[in-house]
Design a protein around this motif. Sequence first.
Motif, PDB file in Angstrom:
ATOM      1  N   THR A  81       0.910  -1.247  -0.250  1.00  0.00           N
ATOM      2  CA  THR A  81       0.006   0.165   0.057  1.00  0.00           C
ATOM      3  C   THR A  81       0.829   1.227   0.091  1.00  0.00           C
ATOM      4  OG1 THR A  81      -0.144   0.132   2.303  1.00  0.00           O
ATOM      5  CG2 THR A  81      -1.906  -1.252   1.334  1.00  0.00           C
ATOM      6  N   ARG A  82       0.315   2.395  -0.239  1.00  0.00           N
ATOM      7  CA  ARG A  82       0.893   3.749  -0.310  1.00  0.00           C
ATOM      8  C   ARG A  82       1.649   3.802   1.063  1.00  0.00           C
ATOM      9  NH1 ARG A  82      -0.833   8.921   1.210  1.00  0.00           N
ATOM     10  NH2 ARG A  82      -2.915   7.972   1.772  1.00  0.00           N
ATOM     11  N   HIS A  83       2.856   4.638   1.090  1.00  0.00           N
ATOM     12  CA  HIS A  83       3.453   4.826   2.326  1.00  0.00           C
ATOM     13  C   HIS A  83       2.725   5.759   3.089  1.00  0.00           C
ATOM     14  CE1 HIS A  83       6.443   5.267   5.059  1.00  0.00           C
ATOM     15  NE2 HIS A  83       6.856   6.444   4.899  1.00  0.00           N
ATOM     16  N   LEU A 100      12.945   3.407  11.013  1.00  0.00           N
ATOM     17  CA  LEU A 100      12.727   2.966   9.641  1.00  0.00           C
ATOM     18  C   LEU A 100      11.665   3.475   8.889  1.00  0.00           C
ATOM     19  CD1 LEU A 100      13.975  -0.682  10.436  1.00  0.00           C
ATOM     20  CD2 LEU A 100      15.128   1.016   9.169  1.00  0.00           C
ATOM     21  N   ASP A 101      10.742   3.613   9.494  1.00  0.00           N
ATOM     22  CA  ASP A 101       9.362   4.274   8.783  1.00  0.00           C
ATOM     23  C   ASP A 101       9.726   5.683   8.391  1.00  0.00           C
ATOM     24  OD1 ASP A 101       6.385   4.311   8.056  1.00  0.00           O
ATOM     25  OD2 ASP A 101       6.493   5.853   9.250  1.00  0.00           O
ATOM     26  N   ASP A 102      10.397   6.601   9.440  1.00  0.00           N
ATOM     27  CA  ASP A 102      10.877   7.711   9.320  1.00  0.00           C
ATOM     28  C   ASP A 102      11.995   7.883   8.112  1.00  0.00           C
ATOM     29  OD1 ASP A 102       8.856   8.953  11.048  1.00  0.00           O
ATOM     30  OD2 ASP A 102      10.392   9.194  12.619  1.00  0.00           O
ATOM     31  N   PRO A 110      14.493   7.052  -3.880  1.00  0.00           N
ATOM     32  CA  PRO A 110      13.108   6.306  -3.788  1.00  0.00           C
ATOM     33  C   PRO A 110      13.369   4.828  -3.883  1.00  0.00           C
ATOM     34  CG  PRO A 110      13.583   7.053  -6.133  1.00  0.00           C
ATOM     35  CD  PRO A 110      14.506   7.804  -5.351  1.00  0.00           C
ATOM     36  N   ALA A 111      14.484   4.564  -4.406  1.00  0.00           N
ATOM     37  CA  ALA A 111      14.737   2.908  -4.162  1.00  0.00           C
ATOM     38  C   ALA A 111      15.129   2.500  -2.836  1.00  0.00           C
ATOM     39  CB  ALA A 111      15.809   2.483  -5.203  1.00  0.00           C
ATOM     40  N   GLU A 169      11.048   1.061   3.895  1.00  0.00           N
ATOM     41  CA  GLU A 169       9.815   0.910   4.334  1.00  0.00           C
ATOM     42  C   GLU A 169       9.514  -0.712   4.677  1.00  0.00           C
ATOM     43  OE1 GLU A 169       5.246   1.517   2.781  1.00  0.00           O
ATOM     44  OE2 GLU A 169       6.723   2.066   1.674  1.00  0.00           O
ATOM     45  N   LEU A 170       9.993  -1.594   3.767  1.00  0.00           N
ATOM     46  CA  LEU A 170      10.146  -3.043   3.930  1.00  0.00           C
ATOM     47  C   LEU A 170      10.652  -3.270   5.258  1.00  0.00           C
ATOM     48  CD1 LEU A 170       9.539  -5.760   2.991  1.00  0.00           C
ATOM     49  CD2 LEU A 170      11.588  -5.755   2.022  1.00  0.00           C
TER      50      LEU A 170
END
Length: 307
Positions: free
Chosen positions: A2-4, A247-249, A260-261, A267-268
């Motif tokens: 899903t979208r971050h 890690l989310d931040d 972006p990569a 995010e993973l």
Amino acid sequence: MTRHVPYVGNGPYCYGNSFAMLLGPRSPSTAVIEVASAGPFGMQLIGGTTAFFDAYGWNPDIGCERALAAIGWTSAKTSGGTPEEALDRLRTAVADGPVFVGPLEMGHLRHQPDMTGPIGADHFVVALEVDDERVLIHDPHGFPYAEVPLADFLAAWQADTLSYGDPYTMRTAFAQVAEVSDADAIRSVIPAARDYLALVTDEKMPEGSLGNADAAHRVADLIEAGAANGLREEFIYFAVRVGARRLDDTATCLAMAGYPAAAAVAELQARLVGSLQRPLVDRDFATAAAALRELAPTYERLREALG
């Protein structure tokens, strides 16, 4: 996937929150402060027993210095001396304004429920006032205007039960020396991030320490064997919460800075670390161990994505 959606909410961001209080309206977000410390770039198992979702050879004292430099601020750091000298130093400092204090041993801060003595957990606070009986603090763990008796505060500030840091450390005289955009602050720590992900560090680590993929695999083994010796508790009360949030931040900040990569990998990682909470609470150790083994190769993927 899903979208971050960047996380906003509670979490143990003690030094980032403390810096934000001290820097005031010119402060970047706590997300930028935390990621600019370079702490989120890796995993470490210290001495074969204590695991954190932060970079191998990193600690918050190192991170504080790097974060301030990255966002264009300086401060005056002092430490050491006798308890009486340290307290006099703090009294003088708070007369001019709030003071960043730490690391402290959290277990001596008895305004926090269930704290009765040292637990080997570091903490940072903002000192507001000092009198003959107590230190008034903003404790970013959820306790504004907490009153800490002098004896407890000094015991915590001695920091002799922590694995890093000097006794009676504090920072004052915060000054902005450069206007740095959030994106540039994050870009400035990418070389350090790549080094940490390659296990390059100047810090001498205790025997048995492991980093990144090796740490993830070893911790998976320890969890599968029952997560003994406080490992489960350390994870469910602290390491998973702060690790997933950082890690989310990191994903948010890397995307903003033009990576972006790498943001997708971070995010993973955030999702995998966050997925540990429920099985560890439920003592479903096999599921938690599987997530850690899935996490292991992502550190090299993140290094490659950062160029």
